[in-house]
Design a protein around this motif. Structure first.
Motif, PDB file in Angstrom:
ATOM      1  N   PHE A 195       0.839  -1.185   0.000  1.00 36.93           N
ATOM      2  CA  PHE A 195       0.000   0.000   0.000  1.00 36.93           C
ATOM      3  C   PHE A 195       0.880   1.242   0.000  1.00 36.93           C
ATOM      4  CE2 PHE A 195      -2.559  -3.352   1.747  1.00 36.93           C
ATOM      5  CZ  PHE A 195      -3.818  -3.125   1.208  1.00 36.93           C
ATOM      6  N   LYS A 196       0.479   2.251  -0.744  1.00 35.87           N
ATOM      7  CA  LYS A 196       1.230   3.506  -0.776  1.00 35.87           C
ATOM      8  C   LYS A 196       1.039   4.254   0.534  1.00 35.87           C
ATOM      9  CE  LYS A 196       0.911   4.099  -5.733  1.00 35.87           C
ATOM     10  NZ  LYS A 196       0.415   4.933  -6.817  1.00 35.87           N
ATOM     11  N   ASP A 209       0.963   7.429   1.085  1.00 39.31           N
ATOM     12  CA  ASP A 209       0.001   8.529   0.965  1.00 39.31           C
ATOM     13  C   ASP A 209      -1.440   8.027   1.028  1.00 39.31           C
ATOM     14  OD1 ASP A 209       2.055  10.334   0.738  1.00 39.31           O
ATOM     15  OD2 ASP A 209       2.018  10.346  -1.462  1.00 39.31           O
ATOM     16  N   THR A 210      -1.704   6.873   0.431  1.00 37.61           N
ATOM     17  CA  THR A 210      -3.046   6.299   0.463  1.00 37.61           C
ATOM     18  C   THR A 210      -3.436   5.929   1.887  1.00 37.61           C
ATOM     19  OG1 THR A 210      -2.721   5.416  -1.754  1.00 37.61           O
ATOM     20  CG2 THR A 210      -4.513   4.487  -0.466  1.00 37.61           C
ATOM     21  N   LYS A 243      -4.088   9.155   3.914  1.00 34.30           N
ATOM     22  CA  LYS A 243      -5.394   9.755   3.632  1.00 34.30           C
ATOM     23  C   LYS A 243      -6.529   8.925   4.209  1.00 34.30           C
ATOM     24  CE  LYS A 243      -3.988  12.244  -0.481  1.00 34.30           C
ATOM     25  NZ  LYS A 243      -4.137  12.414  -1.931  1.00 34.30           N
ATOM     26  N   LEU A 244      -6.405   7.612   4.130  1.00 33.06           N
ATOM     27  CA  LEU A 244      -7.434   6.731   4.666  1.00 33.06           C
ATOM     28  C   LEU A 244      -7.567   6.915   6.176  1.00 33.06           C
ATOM     29  CD1 LEU A 244      -9.405   4.338   4.212  1.00 33.06           C
ATOM     30  CD2 LEU A 244      -7.480   2.843   4.721  1.00 33.06           C
TER      31      LEU A 244
END
Length: 97
Positions: free
Chosen positions: A26-27, A29-30, A33-34
């Motif tokens: 998983f990135k 940044d993702t 944000k999540l």
């Protein structure tokens, strides 16, 4: 150290993903944000190390879910993993994590 899941990691094209030497995950940044979307206050921040740690935990969780779903399908003599196999392993998986 050899990857114990290498024999089970197969892409949609049938190519062993371990042979392709890709690091799938998983990135940061993702994940950031999540997680930030669940913070109650706008001032709350997540450190970069914490985001990387959560991304690694998610990676392990997804890999374990895939392996357990595959084992469940194999125990039912199925050659394809379906959502029903995932649903059967999900309660124990959530308790383990």
């Amino acid at each position: 150290m050899a990857n114990p899941y290498a024999e089970r990691q197969v892409s949609h094209s049938g190519v062993n993903m371990a042979e392709k030497n890709e690091d799938i995950g998983f990135k940061k940044d993702t994940v950031n944000k999540l997680l930030s979307s669940f913070f109650k206050e706008d001032k709350t921040r997540l450190s970069g190390d914490a985001a990387l740690l959560v991304a690694e935990i998610l990676k392990v969780f997804v890999r374990e879910a895939a392996v357990r779903s595959q084992k469940q399908a194999a125990s039912e003599d199925c050659d394809q993993v379906d959502i029903e196999h995932f649903e059967k392993i999900l309660p124990q998986l959530l308790m383990d994590f």
